[in-house]
Design an enzyme around this catalytic site. Structure first.
Site, PDB file in Angstrom:
ATOM      1  N   ASN A  25       0.880  -1.180   0.000  1.00  0.00           N
ATOM      2  CA  ASN A  25       0.000   0.000   0.000  1.00  0.00           C
ATOM      3  C   ASN A  25       0.916   1.228   0.000  1.00  0.00           C
ATOM      4  OD1 ASN A  25       0.586   0.778   2.817  1.00  0.00           O
ATOM      5  ND2 ASN A  25      -0.494  -1.114   3.292  1.00  0.00           N
ATOM      6  N   ASP A  35       1.375  -8.842   1.351  1.00  0.00           N
ATOM      7  CA  ASP A  35       2.237  -7.872   2.036  1.00  0.00           C
ATOM      8  C   ASP A  35       2.569  -8.354   3.451  1.00  0.00           C
ATOM      9  OD1 ASP A  35       3.560  -5.515   2.568  1.00  0.00           O
ATOM     10  OD2 ASP A  35       1.778  -4.235   2.591  1.00  0.00           O
ATOM     11  N   VAL A 121      -7.453  -7.627  -1.476  1.00  0.00           N
ATOM     12  CA  VAL A 121      -8.103  -6.560  -0.691  1.00  0.00           C
ATOM     13  C   VAL A 121      -8.521  -5.386  -1.584  1.00  0.00           C
ATOM     14  CG1 VAL A 121      -7.691  -4.863   1.144  1.00  0.00           C
ATOM     15  CG2 VAL A 121      -6.784  -7.172   1.381  1.00  0.00           C
TER      16      VAL A 121
END
Ligand code: AR6
Length: 167
Positions: A25, A35, A121
């Site tokens: 992000n 991540d 996501v």
């Protein structure tokens, strides 16, 4: 050497390649999904290295060592958040792939593994993302000097099928 694109199912943190790409992000300070898995596997030194960047805009990329990973480098790129497809999502996703590959080239990486950027996501439809990813990688490989092999690492069967189809 012939250049290749492969699609495989697996866990990208286990790949012993020159560089793995992280679907990060814009803070670059970790999160969930791939991540989180990369930060857990690489160890706390990765967090300290990422802190120094003070974030990264969507579609750009930054590189760190792999620390405790089998990969030599980690290339971090925040992909776009899907807002319906009319907000530049496709171009931003393309930028994530292209800028990651440009960094890999700059660091003389021969093998690079990508996760399916933005399709978790961030909600980018995987079939569309797969076509953009494969097209961008193919264009890049046609002109690359160092990068020889790109592996798309899918975590689930649906993702694997989408990238196989795009390929
Ligand atoms: N190896 C390969 N692929 C994986 C792995 C793994 N170990 N773990 C998950 N995936 P996501 P995004 C797949 O959500 O959509 C984070 O919180 C996953 O199944 O990780 O770009 C970041 O900090 C999916 O197919 O990334 C950002 O805030 C793909 O990786 C946000 O999520 C991408 O899913 C980024 O969202």
């Amino acid at each position: 050497m012939a250049k290749t694109i492969k699609v495989e199912r697996g866990d990208i943190t286990k790949y012993q390649v020159d560089a793995i790409v992280n679907a990060a992000n814009t803070t670059l300070m970790g999160g969930g999904g791939v991540d989180g898995a990369i930060h857990r596997a690489a160890g706390p030194a990765l967090y300290a290295a990422c802190e120094k960047f003070h974030g990264c805009p969507t579609g750009e990329a930054r590189i760190t060592p792999g620390f405790q990973l089998p990969a030599k480098y980690i290339i971090h790129t925040p992909g776009p958040i899907w807002h319906g497809g009319e907000h530049g999502e496709a171009d931003l996703l393309k930028n994530s792939y292209r800028n990651s590959l440009q960094l890999a080239e700059h660091y003389h990486c021969q093998t690079v593994a990508f996760p399916s950027i933005s399709t978790g996501v961030y909600g980018f439809p995987v079939e569309q993302a797969a076509v953009i990813a494969i097209k961008t990688i193919r264009e890049f490989l046609a002109a690359s000097r160092w990068v020889q092999e790109v592996i798309m690492v899918a975590f689930d069967p649906k993702t694997e099928a989408a990238y196989q189809k795009a390929l």
